[in-house]
Design a protein around this motif. Structure first.
Motif, short mmCIF file in Angstrom:
data_model
loop_
_atom_site.label_atom_id
_atom_site.label_comp_id
_atom_site.label_asym_id
_atom_site.label_seq_id
_atom_site.Cartn_x
_atom_site.Cartn_y
_atom_site.Cartn_z
N UNK A 1 0.88 -6.41 37.41
CA UNK A 1 -0.28 -5.87 36.70
C UNK A 1 0.04 -5.75 35.22
N UNK A 2 1.22 -5.24 34.92
CA UNK A 2 1.67 -5.09 33.54
C UNK A 2 1.65 -6.44 32.82
N UNK A 3 2.20 -7.45 33.47
CA UNK A 3 2.28 -8.79 32.86
C UNK A 3 0.88 -9.34 32.56
N UNK A 4 -0.04 -9.12 33.49
CA UNK A 4 -1.42 -9.57 33.28
C UNK A 4 -2.07 -8.83 32.12
N UNK A 5 -1.85 -7.52 32.04
CA UNK A 5 -2.43 -6.74 30.94
C UNK A 5 -1.83 -7.12 29.59
N UNK B 1 -1.90 -0.28 35.12
CA UNK B 1 -3.06 0.06 35.94
C UNK B 1 -4.06 -1.09 35.99
N UNK B 2 -4.67 -1.29 37.16
CA UNK B 2 -5.79 -2.21 37.24
C UNK B 2 -7.00 -1.53 36.61
N UNK B 3 -8.05 -2.30 36.37
CA UNK B 3 -9.26 -1.74 35.79
C UNK B 3 -9.83 -0.62 36.66
N UNK B 4 -9.87 -0.85 37.98
CA UNK B 4 -10.43 0.16 38.87
C UNK B 4 -9.56 1.41 38.92
N UNK B 5 -8.24 1.25 38.91
CA UNK B 5 -7.35 2.41 38.89
C UNK B 5 -7.52 3.20 37.60
N UNK B 6 -7.64 2.49 36.50
CA UNK B 6 -7.84 3.14 35.21
C UNK B 6 -9.13 3.96 35.22
N UNK B 7 -10.20 3.37 35.70
CA UNK B 7 -11.48 4.08 35.73
C UNK B 7 -11.40 5.31 36.62
N UNK C 1 -8.71 7.92 34.56
CA UNK C 1 -8.74 8.28 33.15
C UNK C 1 -10.12 8.35 32.52
N UNK C 2 -11.17 8.21 33.32
CA UNK C 2 -12.51 8.29 32.75
C UNK C 2 -13.23 9.50 33.36
N UNK C 3 -14.36 9.29 34.04
CA UNK C 3 -14.99 10.43 34.70
C UNK C 3 -16.48 10.58 34.54
N UNK D 1 -19.62 6.04 26.89
CA UNK D 1 -19.42 4.64 26.57
C UNK D 1 -18.80 3.90 27.77
N UNK D 2 -18.69 2.59 27.65
CA UNK D 2 -17.90 1.82 28.60
C UNK D 2 -16.48 1.72 28.03
N UNK D 3 -15.52 2.28 28.77
CA UNK D 3 -14.15 2.34 28.27
C UNK D 3 -13.22 1.34 28.93
N UNK D 4 -13.56 0.89 30.15
CA UNK D 4 -12.70 -0.09 30.83
C UNK D 4 -12.74 -1.40 30.06
N UNK D 5 -11.57 -1.99 29.82
CA UNK D 5 -11.51 -3.21 29.03
C UNK D 5 -10.74 -2.99 27.75
#
Length: 342
Positions: free
Chosen positions: A64-68, A92-98, A101-103, A261-265
């Motif tokens: 995942x790290x390498x991809x990011x 973290x994957x996008x879904x894990x991040x959301x 770390x969002x809410x 806002x949209x934060x993922x990405x």
């Protein structure tokens, strides 16, 4: 004939050697590349104190790290007016991040406070503004692995409104909202809405301060004693008219405003500069708009206070493009904004 067969055999062997040599060279190149990125991974783990349960999990996180990292470097090589960094979210994957770390629970059927907008008739605003310089912004906080951004955005707007009304800046309690503003649309670390949090503050006759009710980044039982000792209150709150950046400007020119806002990405890996996209409108995170301005490159921007600690972004803050063509604003910033009235 024998001579021809020998020559054919030599040529065939030579071809095999060249093919295997090419494969070997390519494999070696990949191994060197993987070794280099793995070294960066180890350094990143040390910096952010990452420890995994076993080698399988570590390998999964490495991929995942390498991809990011590839995503971040591709963006940084595109000559954009902002930079991304391999920050604390890089494994973290996008879904894990959301999830962590969002809410913000998204645009839904939540109560609307009023159809009025007190700043409707404002006609003149400063060309730039930073509420930090006016003493209306507390230092950046960190929501941790808890989907409580809605509480931090609400508190940021509340703290600013109270300071502008009383002259006193008080660090208010996000944890009270996480623990006590539950049983309906708001669900602590599982997400919520700033508007619903404002409703709680009004009905509870205020919110206590952070010293009384410190943040733990977990869902706890509501402390009735501390929640019954408010340190600041509001009379009402208002929503900024949807999809109108000019009205959002009028509001932010007068006080800090909760925005979603949209934060993922790219926003999640933001380091510095003015974020100009790509950025969608799938709202998943709330922050506090504490100002606006124009960069040295001539790009109009919003100044945002985030809740991911000071290691993220510009010491915890971000600038994203303002006055964009889309009516929703960059990352959907004009779609769901509200502010407190003391």
């Amino acid at each position: 004939m024998e001579f021809i067969n020998k020559m054919y055999s030599k040529c065939f062997c030579l071809c095999l050697i060249l093919v295997f040599g090419a494969w070997s060279s390519e494999a070696t190149s990949r191994n060197v590349q993987d070794a280099s990125i793995y070294e960066r991974y180890e350094q990143w783990m040390a910096r952010y104190g990452r420890h995994y349960n076993n080698m399988n999990e570590k390998e999964t996180r490495f991929n995942i790290f390498k991809k990011n990292v590839a995503f971040i470097e591709s963006s940084n090589n595109a000559n954009k007016p902002y930079k991304l960094s391999v920050n604390q979210f890089a494994d973290l994957t996008t879904e894990e991040f959301k999830g962590q770390r969002t809410g913000f629970k998204g645009l839904g059927d939540i109560p609307s406070p009023t159809t009025t907008f007190k700043y409707e008739n404002v006609s003149v605003v400063p060309s730039s503004l930073d509420w930090r310089t006016k003493g209306a912004v507390m230092p950046v906080k960190d929501q941790g692995q808890c989907g409580s951004c809605w509480a931090f955005a609400t508190v940021g707007a509340l703290e600013g409104a109270i300071q502008l009304s009383t002259g006193t800046l008080i660090s208010m309690s996000e944890q009270e909202l996480v623990d006590c503003n539950v049983g309906g649309e708001n669900e602590g670390c599982n997400g919520g809405y700033p508007d619903v949090a404002f409703e709680y503050i009004i009905n509870n006759h205020g919110l206590t301060n952070e010293a009384n009710y410190p943040y733990t980044a977990t869902d706890n039982v509501c402390n009735a004693t501390e929640s019954g000792s408010p340190s600041g209150s509001i009379t009402s709150y208002e929503d900024v008219p949807v999809n109108r950046e000019l009205d959002l400007l009028k509001a932010v020119a007068n006080q800090p405003v909760s925005v979603c806002i949209e934060a993922a990405g790219e926003f999640s890996f933001y380091e510095s500069g003015v974020l100009t996209g790509p950025c969608g409108t799938d709202l998943d995170h709330c922050v506090t708009a504490i100002g606006y301005g124009t960069s040295d490159d001539g790009i109009d921007y919003w100044l945002l206070k985030n809740s991911w600690g000071t290691d993220w972004g510009e010491e915890g803050y971000a600038r994203i493009q303002r006055n964009v063509e889309a009516v929703e604003g960059m990352c959907g910033i004009a779609m769901s904004a509200s502010y407190a009235i003391v």
